[in-house]
Design a protein around this motif. Sequence first.
Motif, PDB file in Angstrom:
ATOM      1  N   MET A  48       0.826  -1.201   0.000  1.00  7.67           N
ATOM      2  CA  MET A  48       0.000   0.000   0.000  1.00  7.67           C
ATOM      3  C   MET A  48       0.866   1.260   0.000  1.00  7.67           C
ATOM      4  SD  MET A  48      -3.096  -1.180   2.490  1.00  7.67           S
ATOM      5  CE  MET A  48      -4.215   0.166   2.135  1.00  7.67           C
ATOM      6  N   GLU A  49       1.968   1.246   0.744  1.00  5.07           N
ATOM      7  CA  GLU A  49       2.880   2.396   0.748  1.00  5.07           C
ATOM      8  C   GLU A  49       3.522   2.587  -0.614  1.00  5.07           C
ATOM      9  OE1 GLU A  49       5.446   1.463   4.043  1.00  5.07           O
ATOM     10  OE2 GLU A  49       4.142   2.490   5.489  1.00  5.07           O
ATOM     11  N   THR A  63      -5.429   3.087  -3.103  1.00 10.16           N
ATOM     12  CA  THR A  63      -5.190   2.021  -2.130  1.00 10.16           C
ATOM     13  C   THR A  63      -6.499   1.483  -1.566  1.00 10.16           C
ATOM     14  OG1 THR A  63      -4.935   3.684  -0.400  1.00 10.16           O
ATOM     15  CG2 THR A  63      -2.920   2.877  -1.442  1.00 10.16           C
ATOM     16  N   ASN A  97       2.167   1.728  -3.504  1.00 12.22           N
ATOM     17  CA  ASN A  97       1.102   2.295  -4.331  1.00 12.22           C
ATOM     18  C   ASN A  97       0.938   3.785  -4.057  1.00 12.22           C
ATOM     19  OD1 ASN A  97       0.481  -0.040  -5.676  1.00 12.22           O
ATOM     20  ND2 ASN A  97      -1.295  -0.535  -4.432  1.00 12.22           N
ATOM     21  N   ALA A  98       1.036   4.177  -2.790  1.00  9.16           N
ATOM     22  CA  ALA A  98       0.899   5.589  -2.435  1.00  9.16           C
ATOM     23  C   ALA A  98       2.035   6.415  -3.037  1.00  9.16           C
ATOM     24  CB  ALA A  98       0.864   5.751  -0.927  1.00  9.16           C
ATOM     25  N   PHE A 133      -1.326   9.316   2.029  1.00 10.36           N
ATOM     26  CA  PHE A 133      -1.610   7.999   2.592  1.00 10.36           C
ATOM     27  C   PHE A 133      -0.730   7.845   3.819  1.00 10.36           C
ATOM     28  CE2 PHE A 133      -0.612   3.508   3.166  1.00 10.36           C
ATOM     29  CZ  PHE A 133      -1.885   2.980   3.281  1.00 10.36           C
ATOM     30  N   HIS A 191      -5.483   1.891 -11.664  1.00 11.55           N
ATOM     31  CA  HIS A 191      -5.636   2.422 -10.304  1.00 11.55           C
ATOM     32  C   HIS A 191      -5.016   3.798 -10.091  1.00 11.55           C
ATOM     33  CE1 HIS A 191      -7.454  -1.275  -8.879  1.00 11.55           C
ATOM     34  NE2 HIS A 191      -6.537  -1.922  -9.562  1.00 11.55           N
TER      35      HIS A 191
END
Length: 167
Positions: free
Chosen positions: A40-41, A50, A43-44, A129, A64
């Motif tokens: 997730m980090e 996310t 992706n951020a 995020f 995304h």
Amino acid sequence: VVSATENISRGSEGILLESMLEGMAEYYSAELAQKVLRGMEQNALESRGTGGTLPLGYRMTPDHHFEVDPVNAAVVRKIFSDYADGKSQKEIIRSLNQQGARTSSGRPFSNNSFACLLHNEKYIGTYKFGSIAVPNGIPAIVDKDVYDKVQLRLKSNKRAPARSKAN
């Protein structure tokens, strides 16, 4: 603990086996949580979605990334400009709900949804995020000057005396 899949004896060796199985399960769960958070980090850092509810005015591309939804982005711009020009929160919410406008979750506007919208930095292009903030990570909907003017007005109204109290 009673297991339907492992044949654990009731003796001393069963106690040891059970504690090993529980320890391995706890380790797996903790390791999985770390991997998910790391993903997730990442992706951020790439300004990719996310999960969660998208802010009004945005939609998600197949890979995304955030893109502007032209119809709802116009509503967001109008909200910010009206508030920056001095219209009250109640006036704007009443007008939006009378026109049939809805939040990103499909509900009528309320004080809470309105406040969340006005505080959201995504509208000036900042992707956040957790502790990660990526300036210009997503397309901006609202001009930075208008956003700053709204934030100043929100700050000044934060401690304003209640208007609904009896005289």
